[in-house]
Design an enzyme around this catalytic site. Structure first.
Site, PDB file in Angstrom:
ATOM      1  N   GLN A  60     -16.073 -36.312   3.870  1.00 10.99           N
ATOM      2  CA  GLN A  60     -14.868 -36.076   3.046  1.00 10.99           C
ATOM      3  C   GLN A  60     -13.771 -35.297   3.787  1.00 10.99           C
ATOM      4  OE1 GLN A  60     -15.699 -34.802  -1.135  1.00 10.99           O
ATOM      5  NE2 GLN A  60     -17.813 -34.974  -0.431  1.00 10.99           N
ATOM      6  N   LYS A  92     -10.456 -29.770 -20.322  1.00 10.66           N
ATOM      7  CA  LYS A  92     -10.538 -28.356 -20.727  1.00 10.66           C
ATOM      8  C   LYS A  92      -9.183 -27.893 -21.295  1.00 10.66           C
ATOM      9  CE  LYS A  92     -12.163 -26.999 -16.632  1.00 10.66           C
ATOM     10  NZ  LYS A  92     -12.827 -28.153 -16.064  1.00 10.66           N
ATOM     11  N   TYR A 114       0.854  -1.195   0.000  1.00 13.75           N
ATOM     12  CA  TYR A 114       0.000   0.000   0.000  1.00 13.75           C
ATOM     13  C   TYR A 114       0.892   1.249   0.000  1.00 13.75           C
ATOM     14  CZ  TYR A 114      -3.629  -3.382   1.153  1.00 13.75           C
ATOM     15  OH  TYR A 114      -4.479  -4.455   1.128  1.00 13.75           O
TER      16      TYR A 114
HETATM   17  P1  FAD Z   1     -19.729 -35.665   2.662  1.00 13.20           P
HETATM   18  O1  FAD Z   1     -18.573 -34.980   3.268  1.00 13.20           O
HETATM   19  O2  FAD Z   1     -19.495 -36.508   1.493  1.00 13.20           O
HETATM   20  O3  FAD Z   1     -20.439 -36.526   3.803  1.00 13.20           O
HETATM   21  C1  FAD Z   1     -21.487 -37.430   3.563  1.00 13.20           C
HETATM   22  C2  FAD Z   1     -21.556 -38.439   4.686  1.00 13.20           C
HETATM   23  O4  FAD Z   1     -22.755 -39.195   4.550  1.00 13.20           O
HETATM   24  C3  FAD Z   1     -20.421 -39.437   4.713  1.00 13.20           C
HETATM   25  O5  FAD Z   1     -19.766 -39.404   5.980  1.00 13.20           O
HETATM   26  C4  FAD Z   1     -21.092 -40.780   4.440  1.00 13.20           C
HETATM   27  O6  FAD Z   1     -20.468 -41.839   5.159  1.00 13.20           O
HETATM   28  C5  FAD Z   1     -22.489 -40.518   4.957  1.00 13.20           C
HETATM   29  N1  FAD Z   1     -23.534 -41.392   4.354  1.00 13.20           N
HETATM   30  C6  FAD Z   1     -23.812 -41.529   3.042  1.00 13.20           C
HETATM   31  N2  FAD Z   1     -24.867 -42.363   2.886  1.00 13.20           N
HETATM   32  C7  FAD Z   1     -25.256 -42.752   4.120  1.00 13.20           C
HETATM   33  C8  FAD Z   1     -26.291 -43.577   4.615  1.00 13.20           C
HETATM   34  N3  FAD Z   1     -27.176 -44.177   3.844  1.00 13.20           N
HETATM   35  N4  FAD Z   1     -26.375 -43.775   5.962  1.00 13.20           N
HETATM   36  C9  FAD Z   1     -25.489 -43.180   6.805  1.00 13.20           C
HETATM   37  N5  FAD Z   1     -24.510 -42.366   6.370  1.00 13.20           N
HETATM   38  C10 FAD Z   1     -24.393 -42.140   5.052  1.00 13.20           C
HETATM   39  N6  FAD Z   1     -13.915 -28.483   0.418  1.00 13.20           N
HETATM   40  C11 FAD Z   1     -13.533 -27.251   0.712  1.00 13.20           C
HETATM   41  O7  FAD Z   1     -14.388 -26.375   0.844  1.00 13.20           O
HETATM   42  N7  FAD Z   1     -12.239 -26.929   0.893  1.00 13.20           N
HETATM   43  C12 FAD Z   1     -11.260 -27.841   0.782  1.00 13.20           C
HETATM   44  O8  FAD Z   1     -10.087 -27.516   0.939  1.00 13.20           O
HETATM   45  C13 FAD Z   1     -11.612 -29.156   0.477  1.00 13.20           C
HETATM   46  N8  FAD Z   1     -10.673 -30.099   0.343  1.00 13.20           N
HETATM   47  C14 FAD Z   1     -11.055 -31.363   0.027  1.00 13.20           C
HETATM   48  C15 FAD Z   1     -10.066 -32.319  -0.116  1.00 13.20           C
HETATM   49  C16 FAD Z   1     -10.421 -33.613  -0.437  1.00 13.20           C
HETATM   50  C17 FAD Z   1      -9.329 -34.635  -0.612  1.00 13.20           C
HETATM   51  C18 FAD Z   1     -11.776 -33.968  -0.589  1.00 13.20           C
HETATM   52  C19 FAD Z   1     -12.164 -35.372  -0.917  1.00 13.20           C
HETATM   53  C20 FAD Z   1     -12.756 -33.018  -0.457  1.00 13.20           C
HETATM   54  C21 FAD Z   1     -12.405 -31.714  -0.157  1.00 13.20           C
HETATM   55  N9  FAD Z   1     -13.350 -30.700  -0.035  1.00 13.20           N
HETATM   56  C22 FAD Z   1     -12.977 -29.438   0.292  1.00 13.20           C
HETATM   57  C23 FAD Z   1     -14.761 -30.951  -0.330  1.00 13.20           C
HETATM   58  C24 FAD Z   1     -15.596 -31.077   0.937  1.00 13.20           C
HETATM   59  O9  FAD Z   1     -14.999 -31.984   1.823  1.00 13.20           O
HETATM   60  C25 FAD Z   1     -17.001 -31.502   0.557  1.00 13.20           C
HETATM   61  O10 FAD Z   1     -17.574 -30.504  -0.255  1.00 13.20           O
HETATM   62  C26 FAD Z   1     -17.881 -31.692   1.769  1.00 13.20           C
HETATM   63  O11 FAD Z   1     -17.353 -32.718   2.572  1.00 13.20           O
HETATM   64  C27 FAD Z   1     -19.310 -32.066   1.386  1.00 13.20           C
HETATM   65  O12 FAD Z   1     -20.024 -32.251   2.556  1.00 13.20           O
HETATM   66  P2  FAD Z   1     -21.281 -33.205   2.683  1.00 13.20           P
HETATM   67  O13 FAD Z   1     -21.605 -33.221   4.128  1.00 13.20           O
HETATM   68  O14 FAD Z   1     -22.324 -32.750   1.751  1.00 13.20           O
HETATM   69  O15 FAD Z   1     -20.832 -34.622   2.190  1.00 13.20           O
HETATM   70  P1  NAP Z   2     -14.157 -30.442  -9.598  1.00 10.12           P
HETATM   71  O1  NAP Z   2     -13.432 -29.296  -9.033  1.00 10.12           O
HETATM   72  O2  NAP Z   2     -15.465 -30.214 -10.223  1.00 10.12           O
HETATM   73  O3  NAP Z   2     -13.160 -31.132 -10.649  1.00 10.12           O
HETATM   74  C1  NAP Z   2     -13.481 -32.251 -11.370  1.00 10.12           C
HETATM   75  C2  NAP Z   2     -12.401 -32.544 -12.416  1.00 10.12           C
HETATM   76  O4  NAP Z   2     -12.780 -33.637 -13.154  1.00 10.12           O
HETATM   77  C3  NAP Z   2     -12.157 -31.409 -13.377  1.00 10.12           C
HETATM   78  O5  NAP Z   2     -10.760 -31.348 -13.667  1.00 10.12           O
HETATM   79  C4  NAP Z   2     -12.914 -31.842 -14.623  1.00 10.12           C
HETATM   80  O6  NAP Z   2     -12.214 -31.200 -15.651  1.00 10.12           O
HETATM   81  C5  NAP Z   2     -12.826 -33.351 -14.561  1.00 10.12           C
HETATM   82  N1  NAP Z   2     -13.972 -34.081 -15.086  1.00 10.12           N
HETATM   83  C6  NAP Z   2     -15.293 -33.802 -14.947  1.00 10.12           C
HETATM   84  N2  NAP Z   2     -16.050 -34.731 -15.566  1.00 10.12           N
HETATM   85  C7  NAP Z   2     -15.201 -35.635 -16.087  1.00 10.12           C
HETATM   86  C8  NAP Z   2     -15.380 -36.816 -16.850  1.00 10.12           C
HETATM   87  N3  NAP Z   2     -16.580 -37.269 -17.162  1.00 10.12           N
HETATM   88  N4  NAP Z   2     -14.279 -37.482 -17.254  1.00 10.12           N
HETATM   89  C9  NAP Z   2     -13.052 -37.046 -16.943  1.00 10.12           C
HETATM   90  N5  NAP Z   2     -12.821 -35.921 -16.215  1.00 10.12           N
HETATM   91  C10 NAP Z   2     -13.892 -35.233 -15.803  1.00 10.12           C
HETATM   92  O7  NAP Z   2     -14.392 -31.540  -8.490  1.00 10.12           O
HETATM   93  P2  NAP Z   2     -13.440 -32.302  -7.480  1.00 10.12           P
HETATM   94  O8  NAP Z   2     -12.010 -32.138  -7.785  1.00 10.12           O
HETATM   95  O9  NAP Z   2     -14.010 -33.668  -7.443  1.00 10.12           O
HETATM   96  O10 NAP Z   2     -13.727 -31.591  -6.104  1.00 10.12           O
HETATM   97  C11 NAP Z   2     -15.014 -31.672  -5.504  1.00 10.12           C
HETATM   98  C12 NAP Z   2     -15.303 -30.403  -4.759  1.00 10.12           C
HETATM   99  O11 NAP Z   2     -14.465 -30.307  -3.620  1.00 10.12           O
HETATM  100  C13 NAP Z   2     -15.014 -29.215  -5.642  1.00 10.12           C
HETATM  101  O12 NAP Z   2     -16.167 -28.434  -5.796  1.00 10.12           O
HETATM  102  C14 NAP Z   2     -13.955 -28.457  -4.942  1.00 10.12           C
HETATM  103  O13 NAP Z   2     -14.259 -27.068  -4.877  1.00 10.12           O
HETATM  104  C15 NAP Z   2     -13.935 -29.025  -3.547  1.00 10.12           C
HETATM  105  N6  NAP Z   2     -12.524 -29.035  -3.149  1.00 10.12           N
HETATM  106  C16 NAP Z   2     -11.955 -27.868  -2.837  1.00 10.12           C
HETATM  107  C17 NAP Z   2     -10.633 -27.829  -2.515  1.00 10.12           C
HETATM  108  C18 NAP Z   2      -9.978 -26.531  -2.138  1.00 10.12           C
HETATM  109  O14 NAP Z   2      -8.779 -26.504  -1.883  1.00 10.12           O
HETATM  110  N7  NAP Z   2     -10.690 -25.442  -2.044  1.00 10.12           N
HETATM  111  C19 NAP Z   2      -9.878 -28.985  -2.515  1.00 10.12           C
HETATM  112  C20 NAP Z   2     -10.496 -30.184  -2.853  1.00 10.12           C
HETATM  113  C21 NAP Z   2     -11.828 -30.168  -3.181  1.00 10.12           C
HETATM  114  P3  NAP Z   2     -12.440 -31.469 -17.209  1.00 10.12           P
HETATM  115  O15 NAP Z   2     -13.905 -31.543 -17.394  1.00 10.12           O
HETATM  116  O16 NAP Z   2     -11.779 -30.334 -17.907  1.00 10.12           O
HETATM  117  O17 NAP Z   2     -11.691 -32.727 -17.463  1.00 10.12           O
END
Ligand code: FAD
Ligand code: NAP
Ligand code: SF4
Length: 677
Positions: free
Chosen positions: A415, A569, A170
């Site tokens: 997750q 993409k 700034y």
């Molecule tokens: P989920 O987290 O998928 O939870 C659903 C739950 O329902 C599970 O525990 C499952 O066991 C349970 N369930 C399903 N069916 C049944 C049933 N019939 N009976 C009982 N239990 C059941 N998001 C961010 O914003 N920032 C991040 O940095 C980020 N990093 C991520 C990194 C990774 C590696 C991953 C995989 C995800 C990340 N996300 C991040 C995404 C984020 O975790 C998800 O968007 C979020 O967890 C979604 O929440 P949810 O509660 O809808 O579903």
């Molecule tokens: P995403 O961000 O929607 O990415 C999905 C990827 O899969 C994209 O690269 C997409 O790109 C590809 N894809 C989609 N359809 C496909 C197909 N049919 N075949 C092959 N490739 C395909 O979803 P995500 O990585 O699963 O993450 C899930 C959510 O968690 C996201 O919304 C994300 O914001 C969140 N998350 C956030 C963080 C964070 O640090 N903030 C970290 C992890 C997860 P193309 O279509 O170009 O191939």
């Protein structure tokens, strides 16, 4: 007064002579977007008052421009504008007369979002929108006078002090470094000339506000710029602003344009406080330190090391307005910890959206999103203990509903149990600790290891069922998708299947990037070890070369595997990652030698590898592992069953909509629904 048993230093008052801070924690300055919002001052009044009730000793407001050219936000340069600020100061002092509130004066200089922006030299910042106009002598005098006027008006508005920001790129900081100050008059050239501007501002501000008003100067104690300020210059400047009349020096790290993360979740807790500690040895006024101090025990340890007199927590106060009170009362396991994701705070600021918090959607919505006691308690079943189910269950139970929370897994988190395993995302464990404790505090019946169906729920006779069952990973239809070398991201992260030495990652969204981080990583997580972090980002804390980084090469070990991260993409990879953090992920992976490939059409997978067209040219990736990170689909089977059985139910989180789902949206949606049930 007896010392606090766990936080003897944190809860020791600080005497400033004419006034006293009741403890050592302040809420650091954050621009929230409320400054410009409709009813913004009413909303800020409640936002700050809630933090004052939460036990913090001092609050610094978001930055307020002292004139029109200083920034596009709501400036303070007239008595009429000062009147609006009374809403804030009165609300805070009514909440707790012992809490001090200071207004930050922010002159954005070349970073101001206005074509009228000004700077010492007409040099456009890499991240600024406009080339600034070079100030002439009269222009410099006007800026100094406007700072003094703004400070005097802040006093009239009822503030206890002002903070003047002299860092981050700034206006003031651009006078300090040669890169942005190429003047040859008395405001440029040798450092004594370059620091004349801040020193003169402090002198004139002090004159304008009198002796009994807090004046804080925020200094870049390590600006992270090649050719930035040397340690000797920092000492000179700090000594000079102290002599010119500041009561407190606040240390800041990094200019916004510097390519080093200083507050993202991959930064170790309290990584930078050692720099404040060194500066503290040279000054007599108290010093504030900051950056990634998110829990009271971290703050206490910083004070115990002698690194600072005061601890600034900014984002942690968005995440939990009651943080200090909880520490005071021994309820630290109830703190909703800031995980440093930046997703709802800084990413919003830079995207020109109102700020909130991923783990606390009430932040900055205090007047509209309230968790009020329910007049009619219901028996609610929440199915799924991921972020959406956890947020829904805890908010509904806090309001007095009787909640049973089911999950098929043996631990809560959904997750988040995958996210927390990614190096650099260790803070996600804190959110799960918080929810575990909230489940106990609010008396939620938790039934883990229980996969529920409509029949079971029907038999239990709930008033309503909330389906938070999340998602299932998308499995692209492709010849060879069942080949043994294909691994889903869940198996990859949980280590349930071996990962070879040549890896293709199909999909480069947030999860693809996280998986690439995991499989390219070796050794301890930089987020847990300051030395590893410093090595990887090229910071020399010990010798403090100019900016802390000049001539220091980041040392990142190349990945032990050959990795290709790919998407269909044609754009560059990582476009949709967080605005303020995406670049760090891209930089880390490219330094490790991860190959980024866009414009990929997947053809088939076989023993030879992954067959594709890249930009329409055939290409075989000779890999032994293909990790599928190709997005997610909503898991709604249970909801459909409930609907068919006529059981009252609703959807939240990924089960509601998987496209563009993240935890921010899941928690926000669930909390709002639970506030209304
Ligand atoms: P989920 O987290 O998928 O939870 C659903 C739950 O329902 C599970 O525990 C499952 O066991 C349970 N369930 C399903 N069916 C049944 C049933 N019939 N009976 C009982 N239990 C059941 N998001 C961010 O914003 N920032 C991040 O940095 C980020 N990093 C991520 C990194 C990774 C590696 C991953 C995989 C995800 C990340 N996300 C991040 C995404 C984020 O975790 C998800 O968007 C979020 O967890 C979604 O929440 P949810 O509660 O809808 O579903
Ligand atoms: P995403 O961000 O929607 O990415 C999905 C990827 O899969 C994209 O690269 C997409 O790109 C590809 N894809 C989609 N359809 C496909 C197909 N049919 N075949 C092959 N490739 C395909 O979803 P995500 O990585 O699963 O993450 C899930 C959510 O968690 C996201 O919304 C994300 O914001 C969140 N998350 C956030 C963080 C964070 O640090 N903030 C970290 C992890 C997860 P193309 O279509 O170009 O191939
Ligand atoms: Fe902290 Fe993330 Fe909330 Fe910002 S959005 S305050 S970084 S938890």
């Amino acid at each position: 007064m007896t010392a606090h048993p766990r936080y003897p230093l944190l809860f020791t008052p600080l005497d400033l002579g004419f006034t006293r801070l009741k403890n050592r924690v302040l809420m650091g300055s954050m621009h929230t977007g409320l400054e410009e919002a409709e009813n913004g001052f009413e909303r800020m009044a409640e936002y700050f008052a809630e933090r004052a009730r939460g036990g913090v000793g001092m609050i610094i407001t978001g930055g307020i421009p002292p004139n029109r050219e200083a920034g596009s936000g709501a400036k303070l340069s007239t008595p009429e504008e000062a009147q609006q600020h009374r809403l804030i100061t009165e609300a805070v002092h009514a909440a707790d007369p012992d809490v001090k509130i200071c207004m930050q004066i922010l002159h954005s200089g070349a970073l101001a979002r206005t074509p009228d922006c000004v700077a010492p030299s007409a040099i456009k910042s890499r991240i600024g929108g406009y080339k600034p106009r070079e100030l002439d002598e009269a222009g410099i005098e006007k800026q100094i006078a406007d700072f003094a006027n703004c400070a005097a008006l802040a006093r009239q508005a009822g503030y206890d002090g002002v903070e003047i920001i002299g860092s981050a790129g700034y206006l003031i900081s651009t006078f300090l470094v040669e890169k942005t100050n190429q003047r040859t008059d008395r405001w440029g050239g040798p450092f004594e000339n370059r620091m004349r501007f801040p020193v003169e501002i402090i002198r004139r501000v002090r004159e304008a506000v009198g002796p009994d008003f807090i004046v804080i100067f925020r200094i870049a104690a390590m600006d992270m710029l090649e050719g930035g300020m040397s340690w000797e210059e920092i000492l000179l400047l700090a000594g000079a602003v102290q002599a010119a009349g500041v009561n407190i020096v606040s240390t800041h790290f990094c200019w916004h344009e510097a390519p080093v993360p200083t507050i993202a979740t991959m930064v170790p807790r309290a990584a930078f406080t050692q720099v404040t500690g060194r500066l503290r040895e040279a000054l007599t006024v108290p010093l504030i330190t900051s950056n990634r101090i998110n829990m009271p025990e971290v703050a206490e340890a910083v004070l115990a090391r002698g690194d600072a007199d005061l601890i600034s927590m900014a984002r942690p106060m968005l995440a939990d307005s009651q943080l200090v009170l909880k520490a005071l009362q021994g309820r630290e396991d109830e703190i909703n910890t800031c995980i440093a994701c930046n997703q709802a705070c800084l990413d919003h600021t830079f995207g020109r959206k109102e700020v909130s918090c991923l783990v606390n959607p009430r932040a900055c919505h205090e007047t509209t999103l309230k968790y009020l006691p329910t007049p009619a308690a219901k028996r609610l079943a929440v199915v799924g203990a991921g972020p959406a189910g956890l947020a829904y269950a805890t908010v509904a139970a806090e309001r007095g509903h009787r909640v049973t929370l089911f999950d098929a897994a043996t631990e809560i988190g959904g997750q988040f149990n995958l996210a927390r395993r990614i190096p650099g995302k260790e803070e996600f464990n804190e959110t799960l600790r918080y929810y575990r404790r909230m489940i106990e505090v609010h008396g939620i019946e938790l039934r883990l290891g229980t996969r529920v169906d409509a029949k079971m729920l029907g038999a239990l006779g709930f008033d309503e069922v909330v389906v938070a069952t999340g998602i299932e990973p998308r499995r692209p239809e492709l010849p060879g998708i069942d080949h043994p070398k294909v691994v889903g991201y869940i198996d990859a992260i949980l280590g349930r299947k071996p990962i070879g030495s040549r890896v293709a990652i199909m999909g480069a969204g947030g999860i693809g990037f996280d998986v690439a981080e995991l499989v390219s990583h070796a050794g301890p997580s930089g987020a847990l070890d300051v030395e590893v972090f410093a090595r990887e980002w090229g910071i020399d804390f010990k010798n403090h070369p100019r900016g802390g980084v000049t001539g220091v090469t980041p040392q990142v070990a190349a990945a032990e595997r050959s990795i290709w991260l790919m998407q269909r993409k044609a754009d560059a990879l990582g476009r949709n990652l967080g605005r303020t953090t995406g670049w760090t992920h891209r930089m880390v992976l490219s330094r490790r030698g991860v190959n980024m490939v866009s414009g990929v059409e997947y053809l088939k997978i076989d023993d030879a590898g992954l067959h594709t067209l890249v930009n329409n040219e055939p290409r075989l990736f000779e890999v032994d592992t293909v990790i599928v990170c190709a997005g997610q689909l909503p898991l709604r089977g249970l909801y459909d069953e409930l609907q068919a059985a006529g059981i009252r139910s609703s959807l939240v989180g990924g089960a509601f909509e998987a496209s563009e789902l993240d935890a921010k949206r899941a928690i926000d949606q669930a909390s709002r629904l639970a506030a209304a049930v």
